[in-house]
Design an enzyme around this catalytic site. Structure first.
Site, PDB file in Angstrom:
ATOM      1  N   SER A  41      40.969  32.665  54.448  1.00  0.00           N
ATOM      2  CA  SER A  41      42.305  32.510  53.864  1.00  0.00           C
ATOM      3  C   SER A  41      42.689  31.045  53.599  1.00  0.00           C
ATOM      4  CB  SER A  41      43.351  33.184  54.743  1.00  0.00           C
ATOM      5  OG  SER A  41      43.160  34.573  54.705  1.00  0.00           O
ATOM      6  N   TYR A  78      33.528  42.576  54.736  1.00  0.00           N
ATOM      7  CA  TYR A  78      33.071  41.739  53.617  1.00  0.00           C
ATOM      8  C   TYR A  78      32.071  40.689  54.102  1.00  0.00           C
ATOM      9  CZ  TYR A  78      36.656  38.573  55.470  1.00  0.00           C
ATOM     10  OH  TYR A  78      37.419  37.766  56.293  1.00  0.00           O
ATOM     11  N   ASP A  91      47.759  44.139  52.573  1.00  0.00           N
ATOM     12  CA  ASP A  91      46.413  44.738  52.720  1.00  0.00           C
ATOM     13  C   ASP A  91      46.297  46.002  51.872  1.00  0.00           C
ATOM     14  OD1 ASP A  91      45.271  42.986  54.579  1.00  0.00           O
ATOM     15  OD2 ASP A  91      46.078  44.075  56.304  1.00  0.00           O
ATOM     16  N   THR A 126      46.264  38.270  61.091  1.00  0.00           N
ATOM     17  CA  THR A 126      45.092  39.118  61.184  1.00  0.00           C
ATOM     18  C   THR A 126      44.955  39.638  62.613  1.00  0.00           C
ATOM     19  OG1 THR A 126      42.747  39.287  60.635  1.00  0.00           O
ATOM     20  CG2 THR A 126      43.464  37.149  61.460  1.00  0.00           C
ATOM     21  N   ASN A 136      51.202  42.010  57.436  1.00  0.00           N
ATOM     22  CA  ASN A 136      50.165  40.970  57.450  1.00  0.00           C
ATOM     23  C   ASN A 136      50.601  39.697  56.717  1.00  0.00           C
ATOM     24  OD1 ASN A 136      49.913  41.992  54.780  1.00  0.00           O
ATOM     25  ND2 ASN A 136      47.850  41.149  54.685  1.00  0.00           N
ATOM     26  N   GLY A 153      34.238  44.570  51.119  1.00  0.00           N
ATOM     27  CA  GLY A 153      35.668  44.290  51.246  1.00  0.00           C
ATOM     28  C   GLY A 153      36.140  42.978  50.649  1.00  0.00           C
ATOM     29  N   LYS A 212      48.924  42.213  64.120  1.00  0.00           N
ATOM     30  CA  LYS A 212      49.727  42.801  63.029  1.00  0.00           C
ATOM     31  C   LYS A 212      50.935  43.586  63.554  1.00  0.00           C
ATOM     32  CE  LYS A 212      46.067  42.688  59.676  1.00  0.00           C
ATOM     33  NZ  LYS A 212      45.139  43.332  58.772  1.00  0.00           N
ATOM     34  N   GLY A 244      37.120  56.355  59.933  1.00  0.00           N
ATOM     35  CA  GLY A 244      37.927  55.446  60.752  1.00  0.00           C
ATOM     36  C   GLY A 244      39.404  55.746  60.599  1.00  0.00           C
ATOM     37  N   ALA A 245      40.159  55.412  61.652  1.00  0.00           N
ATOM     38  CA  ALA A 245      41.588  55.737  61.662  1.00  0.00           C
ATOM     39  C   ALA A 245      42.385  54.644  62.375  1.00  0.00           C
ATOM     40  CB  ALA A 245      41.803  57.084  62.349  1.00  0.00           C
ATOM     41  N   SER A 294      38.051  32.833  59.191  1.00  0.00           N
ATOM     42  CA  SER A 294      38.890  33.286  58.066  1.00  0.00           C
ATOM     43  C   SER A 294      38.699  32.461  56.793  1.00  0.00           C
ATOM     44  CB  SER A 294      40.366  33.222  58.476  1.00  0.00           C
ATOM     45  OG  SER A 294      41.165  33.536  57.360  1.00  0.00           O
TER      46      SER A 294
END
Ligand code: NDP
Length: 265
Positions: free
Chosen positions: A18, A210, A101, A61, A86, A230, A65, A122-123, A16
């Site tokens: 972050s 990303y 997000d 993450t 998130n 991303g 979630k 995607g779903a 990550s």
């Protein structure tokens, strides 16, 4: 104020960005905070772990979630609507949950003008929150997913949904990879024949993954389409989380100026 501790909870969490993003902003804005990473194995233990570590706020993450959503005492209306959290901030012993997000994603695609029709490949969980905010903002979102199961919820909420087998392609302004195809493999998010049919008519192609050029973005580039990964979504969701963490003491652009350095380090 004495130092406040923040963290990202996930599993895995070693990759990550972050901690770097938030610590750069804390340091440059002289906010007495520190941001760490914590590999949480059992999502059920999110709340007790939060308090045991003496945290002020966390980002959450994969795969926690949904647990984060359940752990909150107070939910922001949008987080409640999409059922995914998130970002959590502790205020007077209560946990407040937000979803950053989706607004981060919305801002990331705002550079594409005159966009109305959007196709999501995607779903999953990310598609759920981002499709809702896009629809709220007037976009027309269609979902195409590999399998039927995850499409049910979208169908119930009035979205146009297809699997690869029953897809009836139209023209879409933006085609967006919302899957994890290409994250750790060389997979395309949909059969190439379908992508070869829809990419040429699109204005641009976007990926939520990303840090790498996915096979999907490579294919889009082969068709001379503008592409975007991303990274901005990640940056913007982080800025909005930082606003929540610090009680909106700083402007979006102030935070951005410092946080974006995480992407060149
Ligand atoms: P989920 O696990 O909830 O959903 C995964 C989705 O990907 C499902 O629709 C699944 O289809 C589909 N999928 C997985 N592998 C393939 C494949 N090989 N071919 C076709 N479809 C596939 O994931 P999330 O929604 O949580 O995450 C999706 C992506 O978003 C991830 O890559 C994640 O890294 C990224 N992300 C990026 C963020 C950022 O800030 N840039 C923030 C959050 C997420 P099926 O239903 O058939 O299984």
């Amino acid at each position: 104020m004495t130092g406040q501790l923040f963290a990202i909870f996930g599993n895995p969490v070693s990759h990550s960005k972050s901690p770097l993003m938030h610590n750069l902003a804390f340091s440059a804005l002289k906010y007495d905070g520190c941001y760490a990473r914590y590999r949480l194995e059992e999502g059920e233990k999110l709340k007790e772990t939060f308090f045991a570590l003496g945290l002020k706020g966390i980002n959450i993450t994969v795969p926690h979630k949904a647990h984060a959503y359940k752990a909150c005492d107070v939910l922001d209306p949008f987080a409640q609507k999409v059922g995914a959290v998130n970002t959590i901030v502790e205020k007077e012993g209560k946990l407040y949950g937000y979803n950053t997000d989706a607004p981060g994603f919305l801002k990331a695609i705002s550079e594409f003008k005159n966009v109305k029709k959007v196709l999501f490949l995607g779903a999953g969980g990310t598609a759920q929150s981002t499709s809702t905010i896009l629809r709220d903002e007037g976009y027309d979102v269609t979902l195409l997913n590999r399998s039927e199961g995850r499409l049910e919820k979208f169908k119930e909420n009035g979205f146009e949904t297809y699997t690869f087998e029953n897809f009836v392609p139209k023209t879409y302004d933006l085609v967006i990879n919302m899957t994890s195809a290409g994250l750790e493999d060389d997979a395309l998010p949909a059969p190439q024949a379908i992508l070869d049919h829809i990419i040429p008519g699109a204005q641009a192609c976007v990926d939520v993954i990303y840090g790498k050029e996915t096979p999907f973005l490579k294919l889009a580039r082969a068709y001379d389409k503008p592409t975007k990964d991303g990274s901005d979504m990640l940056l913007y969701q982080g800025i909005i989380a930082f606003e929540h963490f610090t009680g909106e003491k700083f402007t979006f652009d102030e935070i951005k100026n410092h946080m974006k350095k995480a992407f060149i380090l």
